[in-house]
Write a protein that holds these residues in place. Sequence first.
Motif, PDB file in Angstrom:
ATOM      1  N   PRO A  95       0.824  -1.216   0.000  1.00 34.73           N
ATOM      2  CA  PRO A  95       0.000   0.000   0.000  1.00 34.73           C
ATOM      3  C   PRO A  95       0.853   1.258   0.000  1.00 34.73           C
ATOM      4  CG  PRO A  95       0.038  -0.994   2.182  1.00 34.73           C
ATOM      5  CD  PRO A  95       0.724  -1.961   1.264  1.00 34.73           C
ATOM      6  N   GLU A  96       0.202   2.371  -0.312  1.00 30.87           N
ATOM      7  CA  GLU A  96       0.875   3.664  -0.229  1.00 30.87           C
ATOM      8  C   GLU A  96       1.382   3.885   1.196  1.00 30.87           C
ATOM      9  OE1 GLU A  96       1.584   6.100  -2.543  1.00 30.87           O
ATOM     10  OE2 GLU A  96       1.046   4.493  -3.939  1.00 30.87           O
ATOM     11  N   PRO A  97       2.568   4.484   1.343  1.00 27.59           N
ATOM     12  CA  PRO A  97       3.099   4.660   2.696  1.00 27.59           C
ATOM     13  C   PRO A  97       2.342   5.735   3.471  1.00 27.59           C
ATOM     14  CG  PRO A  97       4.525   5.727   1.101  1.00 27.59           C
ATOM     15  CD  PRO A  97       3.486   4.980   0.309  1.00 27.59           C
ATOM     16  N   THR A  98       2.150   5.466   4.732  1.00 27.96           N
ATOM     17  CA  THR A  98       1.613   6.486   5.638  1.00 27.96           C
ATOM     18  C   THR A  98       2.706   7.047   6.540  1.00 27.96           C
ATOM     19  OG1 THR A  98       0.999   4.783   7.254  1.00 27.96           O
ATOM     20  CG2 THR A  98      -0.673   5.433   5.636  1.00 27.96           C
ATOM     21  N   LEU A  99       3.835   6.350   6.633  1.00 29.79           N
ATOM     22  CA  LEU A  99       4.952   6.874   7.415  1.00 29.79           C
ATOM     23  C   LEU A  99       5.486   8.135   6.752  1.00 29.79           C
ATOM     24  CD1 LEU A  99       6.937   3.585   8.178  1.00 29.79           C
ATOM     25  CD2 LEU A  99       5.283   4.768   9.624  1.00 29.79           C
ATOM     26  N   PRO A 100       5.851   9.143   7.527  1.00 32.22           N
ATOM     27  CA  PRO A 100       6.303  10.405   6.924  1.00 32.22           C
ATOM     28  C   PRO A 100       7.704  10.284   6.344  1.00 32.22           C
ATOM     29  CG  PRO A 100       6.508  10.511   9.307  1.00 32.22           C
ATOM     30  CD  PRO A 100       5.804   9.207   9.007  1.00 32.22           C
ATOM     31  N   LEU A 101       7.943  11.041   5.294  1.00 31.77           N
ATOM     32  CA  LEU A 101       9.288  11.237   4.779  1.00 31.77           C
ATOM     33  C   LEU A 101       9.927  12.385   5.558  1.00 31.77           C
ATOM     34  CD1 LEU A 101      11.393  10.523   2.550  1.00 31.77           C
ATOM     35  CD2 LEU A 101      10.357  12.344   1.174  1.00 31.77           C
TER      36      LEU A 101
END
Length: 311
Positions: A95-101
């Motif tokens: 899935p698309e990441p939810t953790l921040p860059l």
Amino acid sequence: MSSRPLIIDCDPGVDDAIALLLALASADELDLFGITTVAGNVPLALTAANARRICQLAQRPDVPVYAGCPRPLLRSLVTAEDIHGSTGLGPGLLPEPTLPLQTQHAVAFLIEQLTTASTPITLATLGPLTNLAVALIQCPEIAQGIERVVMMGGALGPGNITPAAEFNIYVDPHAAKVVIDAGLPLTMLGLDVTHQVLTTPDRLAALEHLGTPVGTAAAALLRPYGQIDCDRHNLVAPPLHDPCVIAYLLRPDLFTGRPMRLAVETEGTLCLGRTVANAFPSPTTPANATVVETADAEGLYALLTERLGKL
């Protein structure tokens, strides 16, 4: 024993993803300060997103991800969607990441960490060496904070993007020259090693039979990966490149190598990006790298399967 301070610089990429999972599953031995990403297998926006997808899959939100250089030092970017797919990790597998860059640039992160570290840090480089080269150019003092650079790159024999060159070095040969010429403790794991480490059906099935989200995802990523390499290089199964670096840090006894004098071609056209390793260093051309030549593939896959089973 205390865990080894580590930063991974990478361009995920399927094999980078498996290497990251192996490192994230080995927290007792590897103290992962952060992951820096670079343009390589796919453009930077995708490598930064893919690294975060892998941290999310491994349930390691504590590991920060930093985006770095979007192109090589002097050349236009060459990518490898033919090997890794348009996203780098296959369509819809994660899935698309939810953790921040992280907002800090990867080069700034490397400089900060390597100039303030109380203990020298190991750098595992799994992609083009642009981030590390820029950090060395901006702040040569970071060399004092580097315990060792262990890189996947180069080849003693044929290349995999041209007859002469391996992909990571070819994408940014000028960055590779900066790193190789910096006088750092350096270990190279090239195609001669990684082409010994093949994802056979039995090894792929062992990952799938873990019955965990990570095992299932790893098998799904690896199943379509590497067929082009099989055809090009007459291999019986796809090679697994980048996890060799992490396995080397965890189990150096699975590998053999020796000191050599390493250089990279940056001037030619036919041999651009070629790594040239002199196995007979001398007082006038002393060894500047440990070049790994063999790997115990069975032991490496056993390690990989055991570790991924912990996630």
